[in-house]
Design a protein around this motif. Structure first.
Motif, PDB file in Angstrom:
ATOM      1  N   UNK A  16       1.045  -0.247 -10.857  1.00 51.24           N
ATOM      2  CA  UNK A  16      -0.273  -0.389 -11.459  1.00 51.24           C
ATOM      3  C   UNK A  16      -0.232   0.058 -12.922  1.00 51.24           C
ATOM      4  N   UNK A  17       0.406   1.206 -13.176  1.00 57.11           N
ATOM      5  CA  UNK A  17       0.558   1.688 -14.547  1.00 57.11           C
ATOM      6  C   UNK A  17       1.385   0.718 -15.379  1.00 57.11           C
ATOM      7  N   UNK A  18       2.456   0.212 -14.783  1.00 57.52           N
ATOM      8  CA  UNK A  18       3.345  -0.716 -15.495  1.00 57.52           C
ATOM      9  C   UNK A  18       2.582  -1.932 -15.990  1.00 57.52           C
ATOM     10  N   UNK A  19       1.762  -2.513 -15.132  1.00 53.55           N
ATOM     11  CA  UNK A  19       0.985  -3.700 -15.501  1.00 53.55           C
ATOM     12  C   UNK A  19      -0.057  -3.353 -16.551  1.00 53.55           C
ATOM     13  N   UNK A  20      -0.745  -2.234 -16.360  1.00 54.38           N
ATOM     14  CA  UNK A  20      -1.813  -1.856 -17.295  1.00 54.38           C
ATOM     15  C   UNK A  20      -1.294  -1.602 -18.700  1.00 54.38           C
ATOM     16  N   UNK A  21      -0.107  -1.031 -18.806  1.00 50.64           N
ATOM     17  CA  UNK A  21       0.448  -0.747 -20.136  1.00 50.64           C
ATOM     18  C   UNK A  21       0.730  -2.036 -20.900  1.00 50.64           C
ATOM     19  N   UNK A  22       1.295  -3.020 -20.220  1.00 49.30           N
ATOM     20  CA  UNK A  22       1.549  -4.293 -20.889  1.00 49.30           C
ATOM     21  C   UNK A  22       0.246  -4.997 -21.244  1.00 49.30           C
ATOM     22  N   UNK A  23      -0.735  -4.929 -20.336  1.00 44.78           N
ATOM     23  CA  UNK A  23      -2.030  -5.544 -20.610  1.00 44.78           C
ATOM     24  C   UNK A  23      -2.683  -4.909 -21.838  1.00 44.78           C
ATOM     25  N   UNK A  24      -2.593  -3.592 -21.923  1.00 39.72           N
ATOM     26  CA  UNK A  24      -3.190  -2.885 -23.059  1.00 39.72           C
ATOM     27  C   UNK A  24      -2.549  -3.326 -24.370  1.00 39.72           C
ATOM     28  N   UNK A  25      -1.227  -3.502 -24.371  1.00 34.70           N
ATOM     29  CA  UNK A  25      -0.543  -3.961 -25.579  1.00 34.70           C
ATOM     30  C   UNK A  25      -0.968  -5.368 -25.973  1.00 34.70           C
ATOM     31  N   UNK A  26      -1.468  -6.130 -25.008  1.00 34.36           N
ATOM     32  CA  UNK A  26      -1.947  -7.499 -25.276  1.00 34.36           C
ATOM     33  C   UNK A  26      -3.433  -7.525 -25.606  1.00 34.36           C
ATOM     34  N   UNK A  27      -4.060  -6.352 -25.653  1.00 41.34           N
ATOM     35  CA  UNK A  27      -5.485  -6.288 -25.961  1.00 41.34           C
ATOM     36  C   UNK A  27      -6.380  -6.647 -24.797  1.00 41.34           C
ATOM     37  N   UNK A  28      -5.850  -6.542 -23.587  1.00 37.72           N
ATOM     38  CA  UNK A  28      -6.606  -6.897 -22.381  1.00 37.72           C
ATOM     39  C   UNK A  28      -7.076  -5.619 -21.693  1.00 37.72           C
ATOM     40  N   UNK A  29      -8.355  -5.562 -21.326  1.00 37.35           N
ATOM     41  CA  UNK A  29      -8.875  -4.387 -20.627  1.00 37.35           C
ATOM     42  C   UNK A  29      -8.503  -4.448 -19.148  1.00 37.35           C
ATOM     43  N   UNK A  30      -8.495  -3.283 -18.498  1.00 34.86           N
ATOM     44  CA  UNK A  30      -8.014  -3.222 -17.120  1.00 34.86           C
ATOM     45  C   UNK A  30      -9.000  -2.505 -16.211  1.00 34.86           C
ATOM     46  N   UNK A  31      -8.974  -2.925 -14.943  1.00 34.85           N
ATOM     47  CA  UNK A  31      -9.770  -2.297 -13.900  1.00 34.85           C
ATOM     48  C   UNK A  31      -8.819  -1.815 -12.813  1.00 34.85           C
ATOM     49  N   UNK A  32      -8.899  -0.533 -12.474  1.00 39.21           N
ATOM     50  CA  UNK A  32      -8.096   0.019 -11.383  1.00 39.21           C
ATOM     51  C   UNK A  32      -8.940   0.075 -10.123  1.00 39.21           C
ATOM     52  N   UNK A  33      -8.281  -0.147  -8.987  1.00 39.32           N
ATOM     53  CA  UNK A  33      -8.895   0.160  -7.701  1.00 39.32           C
ATOM     54  C   UNK A  33      -8.084   1.300  -7.086  1.00 39.32           C
ATOM     55  N   UNK A  34      -8.749   2.119  -6.289  1.00 37.64           N
ATOM     56  CA  UNK A  34      -8.032   3.262  -5.729  1.00 37.64           C
ATOM     57  C   UNK A  34      -8.636   3.663  -4.390  1.00 37.64           C
ATOM     58  N   UNK A  35      -7.791   4.239  -3.567  1.00 38.05           N
ATOM     59  CA  UNK A  35      -8.247   4.797  -2.293  1.00 38.05           C
ATOM     60  C   UNK A  35      -8.683   6.233  -2.522  1.00 38.05           C
ATOM     61  N   UNK A  36      -9.314   6.819  -1.518  1.00 40.78           N
ATOM     62  CA  UNK A  36      -9.818   8.189  -1.652  1.00 40.78           C
ATOM     63  C   UNK A  36      -8.717   9.169  -2.050  1.00 40.78           C
ATOM     64  N   UNK A  37      -7.533   9.026  -1.452  1.00 41.02           N
ATOM     65  CA  UNK A  37      -6.463   9.989  -1.726  1.00 41.02           C
ATOM     66  C   UNK A  37      -5.853   9.792  -3.115  1.00 41.02           C
ATOM     67  N   UNK A  38      -6.081   8.622  -3.716  1.00 36.20           N
ATOM     68  CA  UNK A  38      -5.545   8.329  -5.046  1.00 36.20           C
ATOM     69  C   UNK A  38      -6.570   8.566  -6.155  1.00 36.20           C
ATOM     70  N   UNK A  39      -7.643   9.249  -5.830  1.00 36.25           N
ATOM     71  CA  UNK A  39      -8.755   9.413  -6.783  1.00 36.25           C
ATOM     72  C   UNK A  39      -8.302   9.987  -8.134  1.00 36.25           C
ATOM     73  N   UNK A  40      -7.352  10.905  -8.116  1.00 37.60           N
ATOM     74  CA  UNK A  40      -6.907  11.547  -9.361  1.00 37.60           C
ATOM     75  C   UNK A  40      -5.549  11.039  -9.840  1.00 37.60           C
ATOM     76  N   UNK A  41      -5.136   9.890  -9.353  1.00 42.34           N
ATOM     77  CA  UNK A  41      -3.830   9.336  -9.714  1.00 42.34           C
ATOM     78  C   UNK A  41      -3.806   8.875 -11.173  1.00 42.34           C
ATOM     79  N   UNK A  42      -2.641   8.900 -11.815  1.00 45.08           N
ATOM     80  CA  UNK A  42      -2.542   8.498 -13.220  1.00 45.08           C
ATOM     81  C   UNK A  42      -3.049   7.082 -13.506  1.00 45.08           C
TER      82      UNK A  42
END
Length: 501
Positions: A16-42
């Motif tokens: 998820x981080x890998x994809x978001x970093x490339x998207x950010x470099x392309x000027x594309x905004x990102x939406x994360x989805x997460x489960x309860x246990x991943x609430x504080x994940x990077x």
């Protein structure tokens, strides 16, 4: 062509981080989805927006395709990137995404469906004269027919589930009197795991290498390959160490397997990134195994030897853009190795050994890359794959890549959970790895719990000796300090501490 401005990443952790970093470099905004246990994940903190999708089990969160599509509508999302695992090779999900008017960053639902079924894939590529392992390339339920074919091609044979992967629904049969029982077991296991009990039979290659080819294809009929990856070091039919390029292929063999991979992709009118996997025998003859219709975990080593960001290429292809490179533009730059860092115990058959990352210090330096989704103090959840991250080392040649990986493993400081780091260090420094003679039986042939235990005991002795020396030194400095200055610089007693990691 469509301009993608917002991407939802339907995954978690390092990908998820890998994809978001490339998207950010392309000027594309990102939406994360997460489960309860991943609430504080990077990956949740990194995204521009984040939405809790459900409870911790993946069936209640990351596999909720309907909910993911609903979030896309509510958040005006243009495209979904599925990462790998979860819904990434779910043809029904890809179709529903397209029907909802959202771009699926991946191949068509049709391509996923064809290549997701091993028998359908074999039938699709058969018209291109692709080399395949001898066997029955159709559903087999008749034991008599299976015995007849097995006797013709010779034992051992492999009974294999048409759906799924990762070793599930696979049975090696050494002799005829075992065939019926093993067929029944494979069918039962496949039904339970995939809801599909179809199996087929093929010759079992006893000492195979697992080599795969990365391809890129746009929606305008252009397809290229980005060379091969060696993925033979596995446990339980799942990869642990990968490298690019293969140490045993020459330029002629490399070109031949690359051209074959392109034909496989064209057989299902493929577009996007994809990986064509081959079994390679002791003569270096290769046979089509399957195609993975997504980004692979080990895509990083291909990026390191080509300089191409595969995620950015995925996004551009999904926008409808043509490839801006030709096969003749590509060349191999050095060598790269990837070690998957799992929270597993190599001394106990690589069983998961999850817990809390009490210490988590990444290695640094030339040629080192770490793709991960965890931080110090985080817990490795029981609900998902126990991979902590991926350690990638690259160099001007294979020897330098091995040396850098060895150094990086030594620098990678993890406590609180057991990991595969010790196994990876053992493997890449084993003579069979160094000379390239290893195959998928590496763990069975060369590894034992004692192999890493000796190294860890030696390391522990070194740490103890260092700690004792540090304590003696600290005591000496403390005495000198007490004599020269009775006043504590912090207003209290001067604390002396020696660390045992």
């Amino acid at each position: 062509m469509t301009q993608i401005e917002k991407i939802l990443v339907a995954n978690r952790g390092e990908i998820a981080l890998r994809v978001m970093r490339s998207a950010k470099e392309m000027g594309i905004s990102t939406v994360a989805v997460y489960s309860e246990i991943d609430r504080n994940a990077p990956h949740v903190r990194f995204a521009d927006e984040a939405v809790c999708i459900g409870e911790s089990p993946s069936s209640e969160s990351y596999l909720r395709g309907d909910k993911i599509i609903e979030i896309c509508k509510n958040r005006n999302v243009d495209a979904i990137h599925p990462g790998y695992g979860f819904l990434s090779e779910n043809a029904d999900f890809a179709r529903k995404v397209e029907e909802a008017g959202v771009i699926f960053i991946g191949p068509s639902a049709r391509s996923i469906k064809i290549m997701g079924d091993k028998l359908a894939a074999k039938n699709a590529v058969s018209v291109f004269d692709i080399p395949m392992v001898p066997g029955i390339n159709k559903p087999v339920t008749d034991v008599a027919e299976a015995k007849k074919t097995a006797n013709e091609i010779g034992y051992p044979v492999l009974i294999k589930a048409s759906a799924g992967g990762g070793g599930t629904g696979m049975r090696v049969v050494e002799r005829e009197n075992e065939l019926q029982e093993q067929m029944e077991r494979a069918i039962s296991e496949a039904k339970s795991a995939f809801g599909n009990g179809v199996v087929f039979l093929e010759k079992f290659i006893t000492s195979p290498k697992h080599i795969e080819v990365q391809i890129l294809a746009d929606q305008h009929g252009n397809t290229i390959h980005l060379f091969e990856r060696e993925c033979s070091i596995q446990r339980r039919h799942q990869k642990v160490i990968e490298e690019a390029p293969s140490s045993v292929f020459d330029d002629k063999k490399r070109q031949l397997i690359g051209e074959t991979a392109i034909k496989v992709a064209q057989a299902c009118e493929y577009y996007g990134t994809g990986t064509v996997e081959f079994i390679v025998d002791e003569n270096l003859d290769f046979f089509f195994l399957e195609m993975n219709t997504r980004l692979q975990v080990e895509h990083c080593v291909t990026e390191e030897i080509t300089g191409i960001d595969l995620v950015k290429e995925q996004i551009k292809i999904a926008e409808g853009k043509a490839l801006d490179m030709k096969q003749s533009d590509l060349s191999i730059r050095g060598h790269a190795i990837e070690c998957r860092i799992y929270a597993e115990n190599p001394e106990d058959n690589f069983l998961p050994a999850i817990g809390t990352l009490n210490t988590y210090k990444r290695p640094q330096g030339p040629g080192i890359r770490v793709d991960d989704g965890f931080e110090e103090g985080m817990e490795i959840p029981i609900y998902y794959d126990p991979m902590i991250g991926k350690l990638i080392a690259s160099g001007k040649d294979r020897n330098e890549a091995i040396a850098r990986m060895t150094r990086a493993i030594d620098e990678f400081n993890i406590s609180g959970v057991q990991t595969t780091l010790s196994f990876c260090k053992f493997a890449i420094n084993h003579q069979a790895f160094i000379n390239g003679s290893f195959d998928t039986n590496f763990v069975k042939n060369f590894f034992s719990p004692e192999a890493t235990r000796v190294d860890s005991e030696s390391l522990d002795e070194e740490k103890v000796a260092t700690a004792i020396a540090l304590m003696l030194l600290t005591d000496t400095v403390s005495e000198q300090k007490t004599k020269s200055d009775s006043k504590d610089r912090n207003g209290g007693k001067w604390k002396q501490r020696a660390y045992l990691d």
